[in-house]
Write a protein that holds these residues in place. Structure first.
Motif, short mmCIF file in Angstrom:
data_model
loop_
_atom_site.label_atom_id
_atom_site.label_comp_id
_atom_site.label_asym_id
_atom_site.label_seq_id
_atom_site.Cartn_x
_atom_site.Cartn_y
_atom_site.Cartn_z
N ARG A 237 6.33 0.09 -7.15
CA ARG A 237 5.28 -1.16 -6.95
C ARG A 237 6.06 -2.34 -6.15
N ILE A 238 5.45 -3.08 -5.42
CA ILE A 238 6.09 -4.32 -4.80
C ILE A 238 5.72 -5.37 -5.79
N LYS B 197 -0.14 7.43 -9.78
CA LYS B 197 -0.32 6.90 -11.19
C LYS B 197 1.18 6.64 -11.65
N GLY B 198 1.20 5.69 -12.48
CA GLY B 198 2.61 5.16 -13.00
C GLY B 198 3.43 4.39 -12.23
N LYS B 199 4.30 3.68 -12.87
CA LYS B 199 5.12 2.67 -12.23
C LYS B 199 6.58 2.91 -12.65
N GLY B 200 7.46 2.80 -11.54
CA GLY B 200 8.89 2.99 -11.76
C GLY B 200 9.75 1.76 -11.45
N ALA C 124 0.64 -1.06 0.05
CA ALA C 124 -0.13 0.06 0.04
C ALA C 124 0.82 1.12 0.00
N ILE C 125 1.85 1.20 0.79
CA ILE C 125 2.98 2.36 1.02
C ILE C 125 3.52 2.65 -0.45
N ALA C 126 3.94 1.50 -1.11
CA ALA C 126 4.84 1.66 -2.41
C ALA C 126 3.58 2.10 -3.61
#
Length: 568
Positions: free
Chosen positions: A288-289, A565-568, A280-282
């Motif tokens: 993301r986890i 939004k978005g992933k890294g 949830a934090i990530a």
């Protein structure tokens, strides 16, 4: 330059008047112009008469204020929601997102250049971390700290692993009413969080590994003077951050930081809840986890902390052995030591300052772990298409590969009514199945995954069984228990299709959990399922918001509209 009282002026259409009015009203509290012209450090007050975990918060606040003022800034204390695990109906997890929203909005709404959040009890630190990541103001996190240990008949006791162990003995008739009442008064001998590796201790260790709190802050016992000296030092750091306007959580929470948190989570024998919260934090960041990566780390990272429920010691022993800095030193190259912390130092600096304690055995070396693999494994199969979790470091080795007959409970209420019935058809080789106990189904995904051993089996000496559910389990609990089955049954997950007598196969080595029923029969059962209507509890207010927007366990059980939004 810090914004101080000028930050986030109330909208009256005239900025000068807004500041004039703000100063006029706050001067009613007796503040001088000198005080009001300084950088402001907000301090959350999560003290509550319902929350014994946070019983030392007033003293922590005074110490933080002292540190802030010694560094030349102005402390401003403000209240937020406080959640106590055993006092929250229907479950503390149901209220976590509400606390996160409350904390985030109060940080945004009130003028402060930095914030100190004080929390501890299971869902409070995760809620605060979710909040500060979204608000992205320079932040110092202070865990309230674990209780000191208790004693009973020459044995060291700790809430709540020993709560569960001794309650199981009481259910089995090995302890009488008089003794269990004596135990009740000795399990929690001081304020603070559980002194075993439950969710509270897990999240405190994760917070320190993320660089958001001062070294050693995760493990200092709640009543110790060191806890308040650490709080004063935290206040000084917060004041410096207020003046510098940095670092923000977004600068510290890099992919390396999140990997470090996952490594520590595996190495401490952490709570399965920790994975939901970290996810949830990530998700509040661009990162993301990944469950597959987490499971892979579990195969590479051994459990090094000899602490209940995976080992024998308690949090104060972990602290006196050198705490999280010493653990990270022992983990060596598994930790990215270039990751930064709130003080500007790197974890390399933190590890360099770790204390060497001759003869300590609470923190093991990589060559001498208490478990060769990490705390948790991620399972998949036709029962858990999007995953399930088992804390195999706290399970019975002989049950980690097991096939048994399903004994199904439709809900927590059904389990409560039937589990101890003499007429329940169950034996020690069966698999206890609990459904409709997930985020939507319960609601709030209660810690009901620790299904009690049916009384007639407990009295026959059965200590553990394979138990599976879409619920959660306290990090303090021991047992061969598969949790967070996703999707949950109330959302149409395969757990809804299980019938009494079906065979279920668990194989932790293969990371699998399967219902041994052919696909055609499962499709037939699915077609016969009645559609799930919105329950009565979800017709209004927060309950309606929760039911309409809650995500599944693999996505952190946050609200769907709160993710970045978005992933890294």
């Amino acid at each position: 330059m810090a914004d101080g009282l000028r930050k986030g002026l109330t909208s009256y259409g005239d900025a000068g008047f807004s500041l004039f009015l703000r100063k006029a009203f706050i001067k009613a509290m007796g503040y001088s112009d000198d005080a009001l012209n300084r950088p402001i450090v907000g301090i959350t007050n999560t003290h509550s008469d319902y929350n014994p975990c946070h019983g030392n918060v007033p003293q922590i606040i005074e110490a933080v204020k002292r540190g802030v003022m010694l560094a030349g800034a102005m402390p401003m204390v403000f209240p937020t929601i406080s959640i106590a695990e055993s006092f929250a109906f229907p479950t503390s997890m149901y209220l976590r997102n509400l606390m996160a929203m409350d904390t985030e909005e109060m940080i945004r709404a009130q003028p402060m250049d930095a914030v100190v959040v004080i929390g501890g009890c299971d869902k409070t630190l995760p809620a605060q971390l979710m909040a500060v990541v979204s608000a992205d103001l320079p932040t110092v996190v202070i865990p309230v700290g674990p209780m000191v240990v208790g004693h009973h008949k020459g044995e060291v006791l700790g809430a709540c692993t020993d709560c569960r162990r001794l309650w199981a003995k009481y259910r089995a008739g090995e302890i009488d009413d008089v003794e269990i009442e004596a135990v009740n008064g000795r399990l929690a001998p001081s304020v603070g969080t559980c002194m075993v590796m439950g969710t509270a201790s897990t999240m405190a260790c994760i917070t320190e590994a993320l660089g958001l709190s001062l070294p050693m802050s995760a493990t200092i016992p709640a009543p110790h003077a060191e806890r308040f000296r650490s709080a004063e030092a935290s206040g000084k750091v917060a004041a410096e951050m207020a003046m510098a306007k940095a670092p923000r959580p977004s600068e510290l929470l890099t992919p390396a930081a999140f990997k470090n948190a996952q490594v520590v989570l595996q190495a401490i024998g952490g709570s399965t809840n920790g994975l939901i919260h970290l996810t949830a934090i990530a998700n509040r960041t661009k990162h993301r986890i990944d469950l597959e990566t987490f499971d892979k780390l579990g195969r590479e990272v051994p459990v090094l902390i000899d602490l209940k429920p995976s080992g024998e010691h308690y949090m104060e022993h972990f602290h006196h052995a050198g705490g999280v800095p010493k653990l990270m030193a022992q983990l060596g190259d598994l930790i990215d030591l270039d990751a930064k912390t709130i003080t500007g130092a790197t974890l390399r600096d933190v590890v360099a300052g770790a204390e060497e304690v001759p003869g300590q055995d609470a923190i093991r070396q990589l060559t001498d772990p208490i478990k060769p693999e990490g705390a948790m494994a991620v399972l998949h199969g036709n029962l858990a298409p999007r995953g399930a979790v088992i804390k195999h470091s706290a399970a019975s080795p002989k049950l980690l590969q097991h096939t048994g007959r399903a004994v199904v409970f439709e809900s927590v209420e059904d389990m409560t009514l039937r589990v101890d019935s003499p007429d329940l058809e169950v034996n020690a080789d069966d698999v206890l199945v609990l459904r409709n106990a997930g985020p939507k189904g319960a609601p709030g995904m209660p810690e009901a995954g620790y299904l009690p051993i049916p009384k007639k089996l407990a009295r026959a000496g059965v200590k553990d069984m394979v138990r599976i559910s879409d619920a959660r389990m306290s990090g303090t609990a021991f047992g061969t228990i598969v949790l967070h089955i996703t999707p949950e049954s109330a959302a149409g997950g395969p757990l809804a299709l299980v019938k009494n007598g079906d065979m279920i196969r668990l194989d932790v080595a293969k990371r699998s959990i399967d219902l041994l029923v052919d696909a055609a029969e499962l499709e037939k059962r699915r077609a016969a399922l009645a559609p799930v209507a919105a329950p009565e509890w979800a017709k209004r207010g927060y309950a309606h918001l929760f039911n309409e927007t809650i995500l599944q366990a693999d996505e952190g059980c946050d609200f769907d509209f709160m993710r970045a939004k978005g992933k890294g």
